[in-house]
Write a protein that holds these residues in place. Sequence first.
Motif, PDB file in Angstrom:
ATOM      1  N   GLU A  36       5.076  -0.890  35.553  1.00 24.06           N
ATOM      2  CA  GLU A  36       4.175  -2.030  35.490  1.00 24.06           C
ATOM      3  C   GLU A  36       2.728  -1.568  35.402  1.00 24.06           C
ATOM      4  N   GLY A  37       2.406  -0.494  36.136  1.00 24.96           N
ATOM      5  CA  GLY A  37       1.062   0.072  36.028  1.00 24.96           C
ATOM      6  C   GLY A  37       0.766   0.553  34.617  1.00 24.96           C
ATOM      7  N   ASP A  38       1.763   1.171  33.969  1.00 22.58           N
ATOM      8  CA  ASP A  38       1.585   1.601  32.579  1.00 22.58           C
ATOM      9  C   ASP A  38       1.351   0.405  31.666  1.00 22.58           C
ATOM     10  N   ALA A  39       2.087  -0.683  31.913  1.00 25.02           N
ATOM     11  CA  ALA A  39       1.936  -1.880  31.087  1.00 25.02           C
ATOM     12  C   ALA A  39       0.562  -2.509  31.274  1.00 25.02           C
ATOM     13  N   ILE A  40       0.072  -2.517  32.517  1.00 25.14           N
ATOM     14  CA  ILE A  40      -1.263  -3.055  32.780  1.00 25.14           C
ATOM     15  C   ILE A  40      -2.318  -2.201  32.087  1.00 25.14           C
ATOM     16  N   ALA A  41      -2.143  -0.871  32.144  1.00 16.37           N
ATOM     17  CA  ALA A  41      -3.090   0.026  31.481  1.00 16.37           C
ATOM     18  C   ALA A  41      -3.079  -0.204  29.971  1.00 16.37           C
ATOM     19  N   ALA A  43      -2.431  -3.038  28.502  1.00 15.07           N
ATOM     20  CA  ALA A  43      -3.168  -4.289  28.289  1.00 15.07           C
ATOM     21  C   ALA A  43      -4.661  -4.067  28.429  1.00 15.07           C
ATOM     22  N   ARG A  44      -5.044  -3.226  29.365  1.00 18.74           N
ATOM     23  CA  ARG A  44      -6.461  -2.919  29.564  1.00 18.74           C
ATOM     24  C   ARG A  44      -7.051  -2.268  28.307  1.00 18.74           C
ATOM     25  N   ARG A  45      -6.263  -1.410  27.655  1.00 15.40           N
ATOM     26  CA  ARG A  45      -6.741  -0.752  26.436  1.00 15.40           C
ATOM     27  C   ARG A  45      -6.902  -1.738  25.284  1.00 15.40           C
ATOM     28  N   ARG A  46      -6.307  -2.904  25.407  1.00 16.58           N
ATOM     29  CA  ARG A  46      -6.398  -3.920  24.365  1.00 16.58           C
ATOM     30  C   ARG A  46      -7.433  -5.004  24.659  1.00 16.58           C
ATOM     31  N   LEU A  47      -8.167  -4.842  25.744  1.00 21.48           N
ATOM     32  CA  LEU A  47      -9.234  -5.795  26.052  1.00 21.48           C
ATOM     33  C   LEU A  47     -10.328  -5.725  24.996  1.00 21.48           C
ATOM     34  N   PRO A  48     -11.017  -6.836  24.736  1.00 26.89           N
ATOM     35  CA  PRO A  48     -12.221  -6.768  23.903  1.00 26.89           C
ATOM     36  C   PRO A  48     -13.339  -6.095  24.688  1.00 26.89           C
ATOM     37  N   MET A  49     -14.507  -5.993  24.100  1.00 26.91           N
ATOM     38  CA  MET A  49     -15.635  -5.375  24.796  1.00 26.91           C
ATOM     39  C   MET A  49     -16.893  -6.174  24.518  1.00 26.91           C
ATOM     40  N   VAL A  50     -17.914  -5.909  25.324  1.00 33.07           N
ATOM     41  CA  VAL A  50     -19.172  -6.634  25.187  1.00 33.07           C
ATOM     42  C   VAL A  50     -20.308  -5.617  25.054  1.00 33.07           C
TER      43      VAL A  50
END
Length: 249
Positions: A36-41, A43-50
């Motif tokens: 689950e930690g790998d899956a969250i990471a 998802a984190r890599r797929r976040l947009p940025m500002v």
Amino acid sequence: MNDDSTNAGLPAVVDRATWQAELDALRVREKAHTREGDAIAAARRRLPMVEVDSTIPLIGPHGPVTLLDAFEGRRQLIAYFHMWHTGHPAAEQCEGCTFYNGQVRELSYLHSRDVTYATFCQGPYEESVRYRDFMGWDVPWYSVRDSADRLLPGRQVGMFHLVCYLRDGDRVFETYWTNGRGVEVMDYSYGLLDLTAYGRQETWEDSPAGRPQKWDAATGDTVRTDGRPTAQWSRLESGRSDDLGATGG
């Protein structure tokens, strides 16, 4: 025998096969937690940025620099926003920031992935860098006292934060931030304690009756000993000065 040999607060004693069977059952949950930690990471890599103004000023060892300079030419930057109590002695500085920030020491692995780590202290440079030197830390250190509000829009200035940035040429983007227990990723002490029979020995933990729980997170005592951040004592014992040269807030 001393008191430590009594059964009060000790785990049940069983044969090795029974113990291994229970550990194997727990391992299933541990592996699920890791996945689950790998899956969250992921998802984190797929976040947009500002985008962030790359020219926001910081103060470093040689005077004013910019946020872009803090990357040291690397593609990414992880910055820990260190709380600071201006004009206060070392013993009154943030025990939590001392605990977390002080555990990030070996930077070569980050550098090999094109990542710079730096402390963005929310206090004056000369006073706070004395604290870094007293603690024996050698991570890059900057003062963001006059620019924290621009670096932390929408967040509480003066509190601790862990922020990730990405550079594209001369443009800088914020990709992730966390605080609270999110900064436990910086720590190994709690991670190791979590593997032990007594855990962190803190009052909030769900532990069996009789286990020691003398540390109260609500008071900050979890990382303070005899009125100081715990890690300061070994520095004093080695003869380092904790004089921060403060003249008042």
